[in-house]
Write an enzyme that holds these catalytic residues in place. Structure first.
Site, PDB file in Angstrom:
ATOM      1  N   GLU A 180     -13.008  -4.169  11.077  1.00 57.03           N
ATOM      2  CA  GLU A 180     -12.666  -2.749  11.210  1.00 57.03           C
ATOM      3  C   GLU A 180     -13.530  -1.997  12.222  1.00 57.03           C
ATOM      4  OE1 GLU A 180     -12.476  -0.868   7.369  1.00 57.03           O
ATOM      5  OE2 GLU A 180     -10.728  -2.047   6.783  1.00 57.03           O
ATOM      6  N   GLU A 368      -7.508  -7.721   3.910  1.00 52.24           N
ATOM      7  CA  GLU A 368      -7.993  -6.893   2.797  1.00 52.24           C
ATOM      8  C   GLU A 368      -6.858  -6.049   2.256  1.00 52.24           C
ATOM      9  OE1 GLU A 368     -11.329  -4.254   3.379  1.00 52.24           O
ATOM     10  OE2 GLU A 368     -12.484  -5.769   4.450  1.00 52.24           O
TER      11      GLU A 368
HETATM   12  C1  NOJ Z   1     -12.874  -1.841   4.244  1.00 56.72           C
HETATM   13  C2  NOJ Z   1     -14.138  -2.597   4.483  1.00 56.72           C
HETATM   14  O1  NOJ Z   1     -13.958  -3.696   5.323  1.00 56.72           O
HETATM   15  C3  NOJ Z   1     -14.871  -2.987   3.223  1.00 56.72           C
HETATM   16  O2  NOJ Z   1     -16.189  -3.214   3.579  1.00 56.72           O
HETATM   17  C4  NOJ Z   1     -14.708  -1.913   2.175  1.00 56.72           C
HETATM   18  O3  NOJ Z   1     -15.501  -2.139   1.054  1.00 56.72           O
HETATM   19  C5  NOJ Z   1     -13.253  -1.847   1.773  1.00 56.72           C
HETATM   20  N1  NOJ Z   1     -12.419  -1.617   2.932  1.00 56.72           N
HETATM   21  C6  NOJ Z   1     -12.930  -0.792   0.726  1.00 56.72           C
HETATM   22  O4  NOJ Z   1     -13.239   0.461   1.200  1.00 56.72           O
END
Ligand code: NOJ
Length: 459
Positions: A180, A368
């Site tokens: 991200e 994710e």
């Molecule tokens: C995005 C991130 O990559 C991760 O580190 C985070 O904990 C999750 N989404 C949830 O916010």
């Protein structure tokens, strides 16, 4: 429409693993700083998150990842549990300052040893490792030299990636270069709410460009040393919709979409930055050198899409540069998670369609997806119906996209265990497995049992 808060019977979902196809990868996702702990163990150097959590005062209740899930010591136990739950793909990240404490120069053999043991254990248990090279924990020494705002980061990053691929490349097949990028440059170098806590365009713009360059350069290094590796990178993606069907809001939504969903993929695809829709990106020219347009490009084997929610966008004169703001889900009275993010399964479908429509995007994985809800541990059980329902609904939307021809071939739940949710501390719990952070006891939630049964249903 989400049915999350309704009483509809569960049978409504007749999701079957087999519908996704044989080669579909099912897994869980994590990140080093959020789970490992061991922040000073065996020669590890400090990262910007070690510094930020101790000094910024911006973390919920002053919490930090010093111990987190103690994964550094408990990784074997966690991997056995993962295997017991029929989970055969594990996405984790390498902590740069664990393997090269000062960011560049002398590697730390004990840090390298840790990842070797972790990878070996995965393989011994039949769990495929999926490694993210950068999940936000820059070595603190490098931040003192400007971190992502300094173009030298390209050299530092290449050295780090070279070490990783040389040490682990014979065992790891799947790599993700960045996690991200928009979030770590936006929250860390524009808004100052994540490490390293920098603010303003003068930090944000160079950080964007250098991250975009590292995204491609890192991938090239992996392929150079490990030509058979599969290389991807991951993006935070939200489905963006205008508040009202009027020109002003439609254009505002387009700007946010360019920022959130297009900023890092398009330069990689050779399309350049989305300057047409986001005028301030013209200022990126200041940081670009001849030849950068080519350097930004890389033909990734797969793209990791990470989606949780959608955003509703309204025009606003008051927000500099983007002239847009989002209408909070709470205000809209829609179902939300503990992060106050709207539960909106169609978002993942829309995002998959969007990424699939880029001609040069090949395979897509959902690297994710998941939800934080308040969990209640009662008699050794966590009946987290809402999380299970969330996963089922989002998965149904993934399947819908797949059936319509989207080349999506994997799904990773965020996250395996509850962990350190950055500025929100340990309060939001995303895990399929509950962690008691005082005792480090793991308890499989009902959603974890559900995922396990679902995965068992067909090999
Ligand atoms: C995005 C991130 O990559 C991760 O580190 C985070 O904990 C999750 N989404 C949830 O916010």
């Amino acid at each position: 429409m989400s049915t999350l808060n309704s009483e509809e019977p569960k049978e409504r979902f007749s999701l079957k693993k087999r519908d996704f196809g044989k080669g579909f990868k099912w897994g869980v996702s994590t990140a080093a700083y959020q789970i490992e702990g061991g922040h000073q163990a065996d020669g590890k150097g400090p990262s910007i998150w070690d510094i930020f959590t101790s000094k910024s005062g911006k973390i919920y209740q002053g919490q930090n990842g010093n111990i987190a899930c103690d994964f550094y010591n408990k990784y074997e136990e966690d991997l056995y549990l993962m295997k017991d739950l029929n989970i055969h793909n594990f996405r984790f990240s390498i902590s740069w300052s664990r393997v090269i404490p000062a960011g560049v120069g002398t590697p730390n053999p004990e840090g390298i040893d840790f990842y070797n043991k972790l990878i070996d254990k995965c393989l011994a248990l039949g769990i495929e490792p999926w490694v993210t090279l950068y999940h936000w924990d820059l070595p603190a020494v490098l931040e003192q030299k400007g971190g992502w705002t300094n173009r030298e980061i390209i050299t530092w990053f290449k050295e780090y990636v070279t070490l990783c691929v040389k040490r682990f490349g014979n065992k790891v097949k799947n790599w993700m270069v960045l996690n991200e990028p928009l979030v770590f440059v936006g929250a860390g170098y524009l808004l100052g709410v994540h490490a390293p806590g920098k603010k303003g365009m003068k930090n944000f713009l160079p950080a964007i460009h250098h991250a975009a360059l590292c995204q491609a350069e890192g991938a090239r290094i992996i392929k150079q040393y490990s030509p058979q590796a599969r290389v991807g990178t991951t993006f935070s993606c939200s489905f963006i919709e205008p508040f009202r069907p009027i020109q002003k809001d439609i254009l505002a939504a387009q700007r946010i979409d360019a920022l959130v969903n297009r900023l890092f993929i398009e330069p990689a695809l050779g399309m350049g930055y989305p300057v047409k829709d986001l005028k301030f990106l013209k200022k990126l020219e200041k940081y670009q050198l001849p030849g950068d347009k080519e350097l930004l490009q890389y033909d990734f084997d797969f793209i990791g899409v990470q989606n949780y929610t959608r955003e509703i966008i309204k025009h606003s004169w008051f927000v500099p540069y983007i002239k847009a703001r989002n209408i909070k889900a709470e205000k809209r009275k829609v179902p939300i998670t503990a992060m106050k993010w709207e539960v909106y399964p169609d978002s993942i479908y829309q995002i998959l369609k969007k990424f699939n429509s880029y001609k040069k995007v090949g395979e897509i994985y959902i690297t994710e997806n998941g939800a934080a809800f308040k969990d209640i541990l009662e008699d050794g059980e966590i009946k987290d119906k809402r999380r299970t329902r969330f996963l089922e609904e989002y998965l149904a939307a993934v399947l819908k996209a797949k059936k319509e021809g989207v080349n999506v071939n994997g799904y990773f739940v965020w996250s395996f265990t509850d962990n350190f949710e950055w500025a929100e501390g340990f309060r939001p719990r995303f895990g399929l497995v509950h962690v008691d952070f005082k005792t480090q006891k793991r308890t499989v939630k009902d959603s974890g049992k559900w995922y396990s049964n679902f995965l068992k249903s067909f090999k």
